[in-house]
Design a protein around this motif. Structure first.
Motif: not given
Length: 449
Positions: A161-165, A175-182, A339-346, A419-422
């Motif tokens: 896993t690289r990112a969870v939001l 929000e959590k990221y693997a090493e090398g990702f933010d 895209a960044t995980p935050r933008d995918w979440a949008k 009311e969730l986006v994951i």
């Protein structure tokens, strides 16, 4: 000692002969994948060559390729034992594009116009930090555990896993990221890009420019049975057109992604082998065909390039997103959205809110309902370029869940009843990563208020 060296040399030569014999017919695909993916990782996502080769390209047979990076030309060239050299070139605004034999990259190409204006609002509707909010319904200790469980433990490399939001009521609650990702690292969504393509068509439908029931979609089909195929059939992957989506062999999809100059036409010329609206068959060729259909709605190529961003992507602040094009300049809507995980979440939030973005209705509410309605013969698993849980793929998640899915376990889960986006980004899928348990842990950490 000489005998030992000769033996080692002989073994090495035999190994090369065996590998070359085994994979020779696939070498164009192997070197095409390796060079294209590495060029995107380095020049679009701004990660290192070492990271690309130890992670993104580190699987068989892709790891057979030897890659040479030219930073001045922003290109990557890959070969396998000096054979089947392929080069991918990065073009600002368009991403990395794979060169085809005999076709050189043009110095003249159009670039989409982007709107990167700062918006003085908190995330997700603007560029300011989100407001700190504590929800009584959220068990934060349990939620933190669910995120930790989604990542590999020290010394392991299984879940990848690289990112969870996690977003609840428009707020990032975990929000959590693997090493090398933010939060600023663009990550390839692979087939999650198909849902973006669907969204662009949804905007055109909202503007009254297209209808899901329209036929005669392409002039090449006007004199045969394919003229009866509807836009609805294509959006539902239910056209009846021939297509082989096999990534482990030379197939329609691998030839399209790594050998074609114009990916929008690959399925255009395929024959009808099934009954439209009753022959569900997952097809990346269909999505790129839809990209070509979108192109046909505009007088100029520049208008086509701009629309995806001005009407949807930049409209909801997905400023990190780049959808890469093929060599003909068409968006590879099947596979190449970053895209960044935050933008995918949008993007997930847009669908969670029934197509409304901070008060502006970009998609009709009926389009969202249409998107999440199962298509015929998909066993409740597929809607209009979104995956569904109506058939219970995730037994421990709500049936109203629908999602953008991509290769190697890229996901944007939309759960209206909670009311969730994951968002989860990574390099592996079931069974190495258990999505049902992942979802269940997060969902049970958020009680309905």
């Amino acid at each position: 000692m000489k005998k030992i060296l000769k033996s080692i040399l002989l073994i090495g030569v035999l190994a090369i002969i065996y590998i070359t014999y085994t994979y020779y017919n696939k070498l164009d695909i192997i070197t095409g994948y390796a060079s294209k993916n590495e060029a995107s990782v380095i020049f679009l996502a701004h990660r290192t060559q070492a990271s690309a080769e130890s992670e993104d390209n580190n699987f068989s047979p892709i790891k057979l390729a030897k890659n040479t990076v030219n930073r001045e030309e922003k290109s990557v060239t890959a070969t396998v034992f000096g054979l089947k050299k392929r080069t991918a070139v990065f073009r600002e605004g368009l991403g990395a594009v794979l060169m085809i034999d005999g076709i050189k990259d043009s110095l003249k190409y159009e670039i989409p116009k982007r709107d990167f204006k700062f918006k003085n609002l908190p995330y997700p509707y603007g560029d300011n930090p989100q407001k700190d909010t504590i929800f009584s319904a959220v068990n934060y200790k349990s939620l933190d555990k669910s995120l930790n469980d989604a990542f590999d433990k020290s010394g392991e490399y299984i879940k990848k896993t690289r990112a969870v939001l996690v977003i609840y009521k428009d707020q990032i609650i975990a929000e959590k990221y693997a090493e090398g990702f933010d939060k600023n690292t663009p990550i390839l969504g692979w087939s999650m890009t198909k849902s973006i393509t669907s969204g662009v068509l949804g905007v055109l439908e909202k503007q009254g420019k297209i209808s899901v029931n329209q036929t005669n979609l392409f002039s090449d089909w006007e004199n045969d049975e394919r003229s009866k195929i509807t836009l609805n059939d294509l959006l539902h992957m239910n056209s009846g057109l021939a297509w082989d989506e096999d990534y482990n062999n030379i197939s329609d999809v691998t030839k399209m992604l790594f050998l074609e100059r114009d990916m929008s036409k690959t399925q255009l010329y395929k024959p009808l082998v099934g009954e439209p609206n009753n022959s569900w068959n997952y097809s990346s060729g269909t999505t790129n065909l839809l990209s070509g259909f979108i192109r046909n709605q505009f007088k100029t190529h520049q208008e086509y390039l701009d629309f995806w961003y001005s009407a949807l992507i930049d409209k909801i602040g997905m400023h990190s997103m780049v959808i890469e094009t093929d060599l003909a300049g068409n968006y590879v809507g099947s596979s190449y959205g970053w895209a960044t995980p935050r933008d995918w979440a949008k993007f997930g939030l847009l669908y969670l809110h029934k197509g409304n973005w901070n008060g502006e209705q970009l998609l009709n509410e009926s389009w969202i309902d249409y998107t999440a309605t199962p298509t015929n013969s998909s066993n409740g698993e597929y809607g209009a370029h979104f995956w569904l849980n109506a058939g219970g793929v995730y037994p421990n998640a709500p049936k109203d869940l629908f999602s953008c899915n991509g290769y190697q376990g890229q996901r944007v889960f939309i759960i209206p009843s909670k009311e969730l986006v994951i968002v989860r980004m990574g390099l592996t899928e079931n069974s190495d990563f258990d999505f049902d348990s992942f979802l269940n842990e997060i969902i049970t950490s958020v009680k309905k208020e």
